[in-house]
Design a protein around this motif. Structure first.
Motif: not given
Length: 156
Positions: A51-56
């Motif tokens: 949830m805290h990663r923009e690249n996933i």
């Protein structure tokens, strides 16, 4: 680089080891085809990481679908039983230990997951989905499932 993985099932050590192995950086993109939770003990912490990663980009899997069904329909014992029978306990225990606002944010995140996505890589287009793509729904849905259930459960 584009990476795809699926069925992490709460195995936090393996998940983080894979991220280290591929050396996932901000310019990379990882697609996770669902089933992050259940069975292993780290499903909720893996979800928090995602949830805290923009690249996933995570897609809905049948285990997340079972979780949403059981939580949003507590009156339906069959939905709870199905989730419990498929390794829900560590996920449920960790989820219940979260603060209410974190629970709500996680349920919003899971409720907003797509069933499928298409990506292009080296001139090829790939359709990513946990089980069956939606375009097969009309032809192969012999169980009277809704489209979501079909896409996360149906195996050809």
């Amino acid at each position: 680089m584009i990476y795809v993985m699926s069925d992490i099932h709460g195995c936090g050590k393996a998940y983080h080891a894979m991220l280290r192995k591929i050396e996932l950086c901000d310019s990379d993109h990882l697609y996770i085809l669902g089933d992050v939770i259940d069975r292993g003990s780290d499903g909720i912490s893996i979800l928090e990481d995602i949830m805290h990663r923009e690249n996933i980009t995570m897609l809905l899997g049948n285990h997340e679908h079972m979780m949403l069904d059981a939580i949003f329909h507590p009156e339906d014992d069959m939905l709870s039983f199905r989730w419990e029978s498929n390794g829900a306990y560590p996920t449920y225990q960790s989820f219940c230990s979260l603060a209410k606002e974190k629970q709500e944010a996680m349920l919003d995140f899971l409720s907003g997951l797509s069933l499928e996505t298409a990506i292009s890589c080296n001139g090829q287009t790939y359709r990513l989905v946990h089980a069956a793509p939606a375009y097969m729904f009309a032809e192969y849905n012999h169980r009277n499932w809704d489209e979501t259930t079909f896409c996360v459960w149906y195996r050809i």
